[in-house]
Design a protein around this motif. Structure first.
Motif, PDB file in Angstrom:
ATOM      1  N   ALA A   1      57.849 -47.134  -1.144  1.00 35.43           N
ATOM      2  CA  ALA A   1      58.550 -48.428  -1.098  1.00 35.43           C
ATOM      3  C   ALA A   1      58.897 -48.897  -2.505  1.00 35.43           C
ATOM      4  O   ALA A   1      58.212 -48.598  -3.452  1.00 35.43           O
ATOM      5  CB  ALA A   1      57.650 -49.459  -0.416  1.00 35.43           C
ATOM      6  N   LYS A   2      59.980 -49.628  -2.587  1.00 30.54           N
ATOM      7  CA  LYS A   2      60.375 -50.151  -3.890  1.00 30.54           C
ATOM      8  C   LYS A   2      60.689 -51.632  -3.753  1.00 30.54           C
ATOM      9  O   LYS A   2      61.097 -52.100  -2.702  1.00 30.54           O
ATOM     10  CB  LYS A   2      61.617 -49.428  -4.391  1.00 30.54           C
ATOM     11  CG  LYS A   2      61.311 -48.043  -4.935  1.00 30.54           C
ATOM     12  CD  LYS A   2      62.396 -47.614  -5.874  1.00 30.54           C
ATOM     13  CE  LYS A   2      62.058 -46.240  -6.459  1.00 30.54           C
ATOM     14  NZ  LYS A   2      63.182 -45.657  -7.136  1.00 30.54           N
ATOM     15  N   ALA A   3      60.522 -52.341  -4.839  1.00 26.30           N
ATOM     16  CA  ALA A   3      60.784 -53.776  -4.827  1.00 26.30           C
ATOM     17  C   ALA A   3      62.273 -54.041  -4.943  1.00 26.30           C
ATOM     18  O   ALA A   3      62.990 -53.296  -5.577  1.00 26.30           O
ATOM     19  CB  ALA A   3      60.053 -54.432  -5.987  1.00 26.30           C
ATOM     20  N   ASP A   4      62.736 -55.101  -4.294  1.00 23.26           N
ATOM     21  CA  ASP A   4      64.133 -55.477  -4.507  1.00 23.26           C
ATOM     22  C   ASP A   4      64.169 -56.405  -5.719  1.00 23.26           C
ATOM     23  O   ASP A   4      63.173 -56.609  -6.405  1.00 23.26           O
ATOM     24  CB  ASP A   4      64.754 -56.112  -3.257  1.00 23.26           C
ATOM     25  CG  ASP A   4      64.218 -57.496  -2.958  1.00 23.26           C
ATOM     26  OD1 ASP A   4      63.470 -58.049  -3.804  1.00 23.26           O
ATOM     27  OD2 ASP A   4      64.544 -58.021  -1.881  1.00 23.26           O
ATOM     28  N   GLY A   5      65.320 -57.006  -5.980  1.00 24.52           N
ATOM     29  CA  GLY A   5      65.500 -57.795  -7.186  1.00 24.52           C
ATOM     30  C   GLY A   5      64.466 -58.910  -7.359  1.00 24.52           C
ATOM     31  O   GLY A   5      64.059 -59.218  -8.467  1.00 24.52           O
ATOM     32  N   PHE A  12      59.106 -51.858   4.339  1.00 24.90           N
ATOM     33  CA  PHE A  12      58.354 -51.828   5.591  1.00 24.90           C
ATOM     34  C   PHE A  12      58.721 -52.972   6.531  1.00 24.90           C
ATOM     35  O   PHE A  12      58.064 -53.210   7.522  1.00 24.90           O
ATOM     36  CB  PHE A  12      56.847 -51.825   5.307  1.00 24.90           C
ATOM     37  CG  PHE A  12      56.419 -50.580   4.598  1.00 24.90           C
ATOM     38  CD1 PHE A  12      56.451 -49.354   5.261  1.00 24.90           C
ATOM     39  CD2 PHE A  12      56.019 -50.602   3.276  1.00 24.90           C
ATOM     40  CE1 PHE A  12      56.077 -48.189   4.610  1.00 24.90           C
ATOM     41  CE2 PHE A  12      55.646 -49.434   2.626  1.00 24.90           C
ATOM     42  CZ  PHE A  12      55.669 -48.227   3.286  1.00 24.90           C
ATOM     43  N   GLU A  13      59.782 -53.653   6.201  1.00 26.76           N
ATOM     44  CA  GLU A  13      60.254 -54.744   7.051  1.00 26.76           C
ATOM     45  C   GLU A  13      60.418 -54.244   8.488  1.00 26.76           C
ATOM     46  O   GLU A  13      60.899 -53.143   8.725  1.00 26.76           O
ATOM     47  CB  GLU A  13      61.626 -55.205   6.550  1.00 26.76           C
ATOM     48  CG  GLU A  13      61.691 -56.681   6.281  1.00 26.76           C
ATOM     49  CD  GLU A  13      63.024 -57.027   5.604  1.00 26.76           C
ATOM     50  OE1 GLU A  13      62.977 -57.669   4.564  1.00 26.76           O
ATOM     51  OE2 GLU A  13      64.064 -56.636   6.121  1.00 26.76           O
ATOM     52  N   THR A  14      60.013 -55.071   9.434  1.00 30.67           N
ATOM     53  CA  THR A  14      60.129 -54.653  10.823  1.00 30.67           C
ATOM     54  C   THR A  14      61.589 -54.566  11.241  1.00 30.67           C
ATOM     55  O   THR A  14      62.439 -55.271  10.711  1.00 30.67           O
ATOM     56  CB  THR A  14      59.401 -55.650  11.753  1.00 30.67           C
ATOM     57  OG1 THR A  14      59.822 -56.951  11.390  1.00 30.67           O
ATOM     58  CG2 THR A  14      57.906 -55.530  11.645  1.00 30.67           C
ATOM     59  N   GLY A  15      61.867 -53.682  12.154  1.00 30.24           N
ATOM     60  CA  GLY A  15      63.225 -53.566  12.650  1.00 30.24           C
ATOM     61  C   GLY A  15      64.040 -52.530  11.899  1.00 30.24           C
ATOM     62  O   GLY A  15      65.124 -52.161  12.319  1.00 30.24           O
ATOM     63  N   ALA A  20      67.188 -45.642   8.543  1.00 32.01           N
ATOM     64  CA  ALA A  20      67.686 -46.702   7.676  1.00 32.01           C
ATOM     65  C   ALA A  20      66.856 -46.782   6.405  1.00 32.01           C
ATOM     66  O   ALA A  20      67.372 -47.017   5.318  1.00 32.01           O
ATOM     67  CB  ALA A  20      67.680 -48.033   8.414  1.00 32.01           C
ATOM     68  N   GLN A  21      65.545 -46.563   6.561  1.00 34.31           N
ATOM     69  CA  GLN A  21      64.662 -46.587   5.394  1.00 34.31           C
ATOM     70  C   GLN A  21      65.001 -45.449   4.449  1.00 34.31           C
ATOM     71  O   GLN A  21      65.101 -45.636   3.240  1.00 34.31           O
ATOM     72  CB  GLN A  21      63.203 -46.450   5.837  1.00 34.31           C
ATOM     73  CG  GLN A  21      62.655 -47.706   6.489  1.00 34.31           C
ATOM     74  CD  GLN A  21      61.238 -47.513   7.007  1.00 34.31           C
ATOM     75  OE1 GLN A  21      60.641 -46.449   6.817  1.00 34.31           O
ATOM     76  NE2 GLN A  21      60.704 -48.512   7.662  1.00 34.31           N
ATOM     77  N   ALA A  22      65.180 -44.272   5.011  1.00 35.51           N
ATOM     78  CA  ALA A  22      65.515 -43.101   4.199  1.00 35.51           C
ATOM     79  C   ALA A  22      66.824 -43.347   3.455  1.00 35.51           C
ATOM     80  O   ALA A  22      66.963 -43.026   2.277  1.00 35.51           O
ATOM     81  CB  ALA A  22      65.617 -41.856   5.079  1.00 35.51           C
ATOM     82  N   ASP A  29      67.950 -44.674  -5.095  1.00 36.99           N
ATOM     83  CA  ASP A  29      67.832 -43.498  -5.941  1.00 36.99           C
ATOM     84  C   ASP A  29      69.181 -43.166  -6.584  1.00 36.99           C
ATOM     85  O   ASP A  29      69.276 -42.866  -7.772  1.00 36.99           O
ATOM     86  CB  ASP A  29      67.391 -42.325  -5.049  1.00 36.99           C
ATOM     87  CG  ASP A  29      66.379 -41.441  -5.743  1.00 36.99           C
ATOM     88  OD1 ASP A  29      65.952 -41.790  -6.850  1.00 36.99           O
ATOM     89  OD2 ASP A  29      66.034 -40.392  -5.163  1.00 36.99           O
ATOM     90  N   LEU A  30      70.223 -43.257  -5.778  1.00 34.48           N
ATOM     91  CA  LEU A  30      71.584 -42.951  -6.205  1.00 34.48           C
ATOM     92  C   LEU A  30      72.032 -43.922  -7.294  1.00 34.48           C
ATOM     93  O   LEU A  30      72.600 -43.545  -8.314  1.00 34.48           O
ATOM     94  CB  LEU A  30      72.498 -43.051  -4.985  1.00 34.48           C
ATOM     95  CG  LEU A  30      73.875 -42.405  -4.997  1.00 34.48           C
ATOM     96  CD1 LEU A  30      73.743 -40.911  -5.210  1.00 34.48           C
ATOM     97  CD2 LEU A  30      74.578 -42.660  -3.658  1.00 34.48           C
ATOM     98  N   ARG A  31      71.744 -45.200  -7.046  1.00 28.91           N
ATOM     99  CA  ARG A  31      72.113 -46.244  -7.994  1.00 28.91           C
ATOM    100  C   ARG A  31      71.415 -46.011  -9.344  1.00 28.91           C
ATOM    101  O   ARG A  31      72.039 -46.078 -10.400  1.00 28.91           O
ATOM    102  CB  ARG A  31      71.716 -47.608  -7.416  1.00 28.91           C
ATOM    103  CG  ARG A  31      72.474 -48.784  -7.950  1.00 28.91           C
ATOM    104  CD  ARG A  31      72.015 -50.058  -7.259  1.00 28.91           C
ATOM    105  NE  ARG A  31      72.461 -50.156  -5.877  1.00 28.91           N
ATOM    106  CZ  ARG A  31      73.662 -50.606  -5.507  1.00 28.91           C
ATOM    107  NH1 ARG A  31      74.523 -50.980  -6.414  1.00 28.91           N
ATOM    108  NH2 ARG A  31      73.987 -50.664  -4.234  1.00 28.91           N
ATOM    109  N   ALA A  32      70.118 -45.693  -9.267  1.00 29.14           N
ATOM    110  CA  ALA A  32      69.352 -45.445 -10.490  1.00 29.14           C
ATOM    111  C   ALA A  32      69.860 -44.194 -11.200  1.00 29.14           C
ATOM    112  O   ALA A  32      69.959 -44.146 -12.426  1.00 29.14           O
ATOM    113  CB  ALA A  32      67.868 -45.296 -10.145  1.00 29.14           C
ATOM    114  N   ALA A  33      70.211 -43.190 -10.390  1.00 28.15           N
ATOM    115  CA  ALA A  33      70.676 -41.912 -10.947  1.00 28.15           C
ATOM    116  C   ALA A  33      71.950 -42.087 -11.759  1.00 28.15           C
ATOM    117  O   ALA A  33      72.144 -41.431 -12.778  1.00 28.15           O
ATOM    118  CB  ALA A  33      70.892 -40.898  -9.823  1.00 28.15           C
ATOM    119  N   LEU A  34      72.801 -43.004 -11.286  1.00 28.16           N
ATOM    120  CA  LEU A  34      74.051 -43.268 -12.011  1.00 28.16           C
ATOM    121  C   LEU A  34      73.746 -43.822 -13.402  1.00 28.16           C
ATOM    122  O   LEU A  34      74.346 -43.418 -14.388  1.00 28.16           O
ATOM    123  CB  LEU A  34      74.918 -44.258 -11.232  1.00 28.16           C
ATOM    124  CG  LEU A  34      75.807 -43.644 -10.157  1.00 28.16           C
ATOM    125  CD1 LEU A  34      76.365 -44.719  -9.252  1.00 28.16           C
ATOM    126  CD2 LEU A  34      76.926 -42.840 -10.796  1.00 28.16           C
TER     127      LEU A  34
END
Ligand code: C2E
Ligand code: CA
Ligand code: CA
Ligand code: CA
Length: 275
Positions: A1-5, A12-15, A20-22, A29-34
């Motif tokens: 899990a990673k923190a948002d802003g 782990f939010e329900t629903g 969707a998690q993947a 990961d993609l954003r960081a990779a850029l």
């Protein structure tokens, strides 16, 4: 899990189901990779069939992931498109490809793939101009490959962009020809410089009569229109021979070389063939 802003853990939010998690993880990961410059451009030679000379290289992106190694564009381009990250990624590819090509012999061009999503970005033409200016690459050495899906969306705006790019001297290729719904009508909507025959037709050349007939029709079309035809995915001599016989002008595929890093371009130019 990673923190948002804001520092809250949303993973782990329900629903949110596993897929969707993947997806969300991959997106982060993609954003960081850029930001970390983890994307590389590999190059695959495009050869003139008659002279057997390399005339250009197609730029194909690879994600050099610190844990997972080289990741295929098939695995990240769709998500990059959905999230809009393809705009930034596409600009990086364009800049890198122009900078690399500027170091190659003058007669060798470079072909860069453009996503339909990039055509929604008002800065597309400017980013092409900038990539050319920054690298010093002559516009005539840059080919942009687009698929029919580009012309499906908002075609007036798209056509205007294509004409602006063309006016700069850049060439425009119609990629994956024959796989869409109405390829022929697209050929009438814009004066493409090249048609790329989709790999699916080339791979069945010697085994399916209908693929042979389609390849024959497309090369004939290219001749009538006075434009180049490039066969993708050429894997064996039998396919190359059939393509030569049909007057296909260019060929690209594992028969000559898989896409390789920029550092191997000189070697690919020196060797007639390598696998
Ligand atoms: P594409 O534009 O049709 O590129 C050709 C694909 O066929 C490449 O796959 C190439 O490695 C593969 N290929 C070439 N020769 C052969 C062969 O002889 N046999 C077989 N089996 N395959 C061959 P790759 O590099 O995995 O790229 C897949 C797709 O991802 C590309 O298809 C393109 O649509 C997209 N792509 C790659 N890089 C970029 C990029 O920088 N921007 C955008 N928008 N799309 C990209
Ligand atoms: Ca392509
Ligand atoms: Ca293609
Ligand atoms: Ca393709």
């Amino acid at each position: 899990a990673k923190a948002d802003g804001r520092g809250t853990y949303r993973f782990f939010e329900t629903g949110m189901d596993a897929r969707a998690q993947a997806r969300r993880l991959l997106e982060m990961d993609l954003r960081a990779a850029l930001g970390r410059n983890e994307f590389e451009v590999h190059y695959q030679p495009i050869r003139d069939v008659a002279s057997d000379r390399v005339v250009a290289f197609e730029a194909l992106s690879r994600w050099n992931h610190p844990q997972r190694g080289l990741i295929s564009p098939v695995a990240f381009i769709p998500l990059a498109e959905e999230t809009g990250l393809i705009v930034q990624l596409g600009e990086q590819v364009l800049r890198n490809a122009c900078a690399d090509a500027a170091t190659w012999p003058e007669e060798i061009g470079v072909a860069v793939n453009l996503s339909p999503v990039q055509f929604k970005n008002p800065n597309l033409v400017a980013s092409v101009t900038e990539a050319l200016a920054a690298s010093g690459l002559a516009a005539e050495r840059l080919e942009l490959e687009i698929t029919e899906s580009v012309l499906l969306q908002n075609s007036e705006a798209t056509l205007a962009i294509l004409h602006e790019l063309r006016a700069q001297g850049v060439r425009i290729s119609l990629d994956d020809f024959g796989t869409g719904y109405s390829s022929l009508s697209y050929l009438r909507s814009f004066p493409f410089d090249k048609i790329k025959i989709d790999r699916s037709f080339v791979s069945e050349l010697s085994t399916r009569e209908d693929s042979m007939a389609i390849v024959r029709a497309v090369t004939g079309l290219g001749r009538s229109l006075g434009i180049a035809t490039t066969a993708e995915g050429v894997e064996n001599d039998a396919q190359l021979e059939l393509l030569r016989r049909e007057g296909c002008t260019q060929a690209q595929g594992y028969l000559f070389s898989a896409p390789r890093p920029a550092s191997e371009v000189v070697m690919m130019l020196a060797k007639p063939r390598l696998r």
